[in-house]
Design a protein around this motif. Structure first.
Motif, short mmCIF file in Angstrom:
data_model
loop_
_atom_site.label_atom_id
_atom_site.label_comp_id
_atom_site.label_asym_id
_atom_site.label_seq_id
_atom_site.Cartn_x
_atom_site.Cartn_y
_atom_site.Cartn_z
N GLU A 290 -6.93 2.35 9.12
CA GLU A 290 -5.69 2.32 8.20
C GLU A 290 -4.51 1.64 8.86
N SER B 123 0.80 -1.17 0.00
CA SER B 123 0.13 0.12 -0.04
C SER B 123 0.99 1.24 -0.09
N GLN C 69 0.40 3.80 1.91
CA GLN C 69 0.37 4.39 3.11
C GLN C 69 1.52 3.65 3.98
#
Length: 698
Positions: A529, A449, A451
């Protein structure tokens, strides 16, 4: 009778099938050979491995078959003999391999001497085939001349492959990166000058000039860099950072230059530079890049394209009438002519595509850009093609991370008779069938990801900037595997025990504790998240520990994992309890959280017989669950990113190089990014040029 007839038919058509099979394997290798640097799937690796092995076997066997056919020369028509001999140079060409794959694994490069011997023997065999077939009646300029041209092209390609294998062997690769001996400043002369000044009655003193810091500013302007500049910078830095793959060290000045550049990059572009460098390293190890990306190599590539084109023209001028001479069957003759055209057309196609791949390469763009303004238009044209076929947004590696979860594995690995048989074979005869089954059945992959990349980038950049005032402290930051994150949160005294133990134990502790926190029913905002990222890194680190132990520090991680799984399976399936449904990870996590580990220390009860850390992890999970949720997941994510960076820094360069042919590993990407940010022990030369100066007061 039917079997004898089939055998006779095969004997007649065997050589024709072999040469076409050899061409088909080369086409597959060319188009699929370069895909594995960004595709990690088994469905590509397995066919590619088979094609890589079969390609040489088929070509060598076909050459041997041709030499045997010469013994039947009296039974062959001259025109047919000319065609059979015409195919021999194509087999040498095929043995030269394709530009996209010279070695399937890094170990293949060490066999370059074997390929050199094969080159000599197969060239001699092809010459023997031609000599045995030579006769005034069988000689034809329109088949002999193309055969000679293709023979020279084939020897050139085979020589390139052998040189590429030699250049990529670890010994040769390492020696090519060594720098010439440098004695440094003349110390004896410096001391003599100091003494002579002192004896002359002058006041002489030695002043140490501080080394230039990387960039003392705490903040730098982050800017978007043009794609061409990224490719150019990656190629320029690759000349220095490729030394890490052969376990050589970098200098203090290398750290200064790299850190000054990477601090100004956005996260996506920093990862892109690393990706391009890894592609260049892959091509150095597994392709002909070290040989063909030079002015001589590119010139030879033009020749290997011109050779089949000229041969095709000459062969076409032979005409059907000339080739039709003799008493052989017309259909067989037409088939042989058609196969010859297919071989020539295939050679043209393969060389054309190989040249195209060579053009749209960072190697070519960097060389043209280094040529100055005179070659600038050509460099811009190549960059346009690179942006068209390899845009900046396209990943240069697999961009995936494997996942292996302990609780999920223990729930799904239910007792079955065939699993018992596999375990018996594994422990009795060391046939690792159960290990392979578990790896295939319980491992899955997910995309890395954005992130997660951002977390890694920010942590490395923060550590790099924290060493501005004390550049020598960069190595200490590379030794942290959770301590830095805990200290920043003020929790080291409380949780330090979980990261100060052996690294494999720490991974298992935090892996299980992360799952227990992840499935906590009391989470107010659900799975956000940071919890998802933490669990992804947790499962990836366990995958490395269990399935990629050669990339981790020496430990008993697999033993500890096995003992922990055994205890977990026993706990989930205790007699008298309700049967746990496979896939109910949340229910199992709840049962583990319910165990009160405050009554007695798990280590005191279990002793040292079993290396299981199951209930130690429950203790850690209880401590984490006492923290506020938002702060808890920032801490867990920070610890996991730090563990990831620690594992990357401790993995040897050769192990990182080994994984490049399997789509690459996130661990390797992080490792090279760490090196660019100057974090870790890759830099052991702590000073640059001479720092002492002699100052004389008059």
């Amino acid at each position: 009778m039917n079997l004898k007839h089939a055998w006779d038919v095969w004997g007649e058509w065997e050589i024709r099938v072999l040469v076409l099979t050899s061409l088909a394997l080369q086409v597959f290798l060319l188009f699929a050979g370069g895909l594995r640097k960004r595709v990690a799937a088994w469905w590509l690796r397995m066919p590619l491995w088979l094609a890589y092995l079969l390609a040489d076997y088929v070509a060598i066997y076909a050459l041997g078959n041709l030499s045997q056919n010469q013994k039947l020369r009296d039974g062959l028509r001259d025109a047919e003999m000319r065609l059979l001999v015409f195919w021999a140079p194509f087999l040498i060409l095929h043995l030269g391999g394709q530009d996209t794959i010279t070695a399937f694994a890094v170990e293949d490069n060490e066999l370059w001497l074997r390929h050199l011997l094969s080159l000599v023997s197969q060239v001699l065999l092809a010459g023997y085939v031609y000599w045995k077939s030579s006769s005034p009646a069988a000689t034809n300029i329109y088949t002999t001349a193309p055969a000679i041209i293709m023979f020279v092209a084939g020897v050139t390609k085979y020589g390139e492959r052998t040189l590429a294998l030699r250049a990529a062997s670890m010994g040769s690769l390492r020696s090519s990166m060594l720098t010439p001996p440098d004695p440094g400043p003349n110390y004896a002369k410096f001391v003599e000058e100091c003494q002579s000044r002192t004896h002359a009655g002058l006041v002489a003193k030695i002043v140490i000039v501080p080394e230039r810091p990387p960039d003392a500013d705490a903040r730098v302007e982050v800017r978007r860099v043009a794609y061409g500049d990224l490719v150019w910078s990656a190629r320029r830095m690759f000349g220095t950072f490729q030394r890490l793959f052969v376990d050589l060290i970098l200098s203090f000045q290398d750290r200064i230059d790299s850190l000054a550049f990477f601090r100004t990059l956005e996260m996506e572009q920093a990862f892109k530079v690393v990706e391009v460098e890894l592609v260049l390293m892959y091509e150095s190890l597994h392709s002909k890049a070290p040989v063909i990306h030079g002015w001589l190599g590119r010139g030879l590539r033009v020749f290997t394209l011109a050779a089949p084109v000229v041969s095709l023209v000459l062969f076409a001028r032979a005409g059907d009438a000339d080739l039709a001479a003799g008493d052989s069957d017309d259909d067989t003759r037409r088939v042989d002519v058609g196969i010859s055209y297919v071989l020539l057309g295939g050679a043209v196609l393969l060389e054309t595509y190989a040249i195209f791949l060579m053009v749209i390469s960072p190697w070519t763009y960097a060389d043209l850009r280094a040529g100055g303004e005179r070659l600038r238009p050509a460099a811009e044209a190549v960059l346009w093609l690179i942006e068209l076929f390899q845009p900046e947004t396209r990943a240069r590696w697999s961009d995936q991370m494997s996942q292996y979860n302990l609780i999920s594995y223990c729930l799904h690995d239910e007792p079955r008779w065939y699993k018992g048989l596999m375990e018996w074979l594994e422990w009795r005869w060391n046939f690792r069938v159960k290990t392979m089954w578990d790896s295939w059945r319980y491992t899955n992959t997910i995309a890395v990801s954005t992130q997660l990349k951002q977390l890694v980038f920010e942590q490395l950049k923060g550590k790099a900037e924290s060493t501005m005032d004390d550049p020598k402290s960069y190595r200490k930051l590379g030794e942290h595997r959770g301590q830095w994150a805990l200290q920043r949160k003020g929790l080291y005294q409380q949780l330090g025990w979980s990261v100060d133990c052996e690294f494999d134990e720490s991974i298992l502790l935090w892996h299980i504790a992360t799952d227990l926190c992840f499935y906590d029913a009391n989470q107010q905002d659900g799975h956000g998240e940071l919890p998802a990222i933490s669990r992804e890194v947790s499962s990836y680190m366990l995958f490395l520990l269990v399935r990629r132990p050669f990339m981790m520090t020496a430990s008993i991680g697999q033993i500890r994992f096995g003992d922990t799984c055994a205890e977990a399976k026993g706990f989930f399936r205790r007699a008298g309890d309700d049967v746990v449904v496979a896939g109910d990870e949340a229910g199992c996590a709840e049962r583990l959280r319910a165990v009160d580990t405050s009554i007695a220390e798990p280590r005191d009860v279990k002793g040292d017989r079993s290396k299981s850390v199951l209930f130690q992890a429950c203790k850690l999970a209880r401590q984490l669950l006492e923290l506020p949720e938002s702060g808890r997941w920032r801490l867990v994510a920070g610890v996991w990113v730090e563990m990831l960076c620690y594992a990357a820094g401790k993995c040897g360069g050769s192990a990182h190089a080994r994984q490049l042919s399997q789509g690459g590993e996130l661990l390797t990407v992080v490792w090279l990014l760490m090196a660019h940010f100057g974090v870790g022990d890759q830099y052991r030369v702590e000073s640059g040029h001479a720092r002492a100066k002699l100052v004389v007061d008059t």
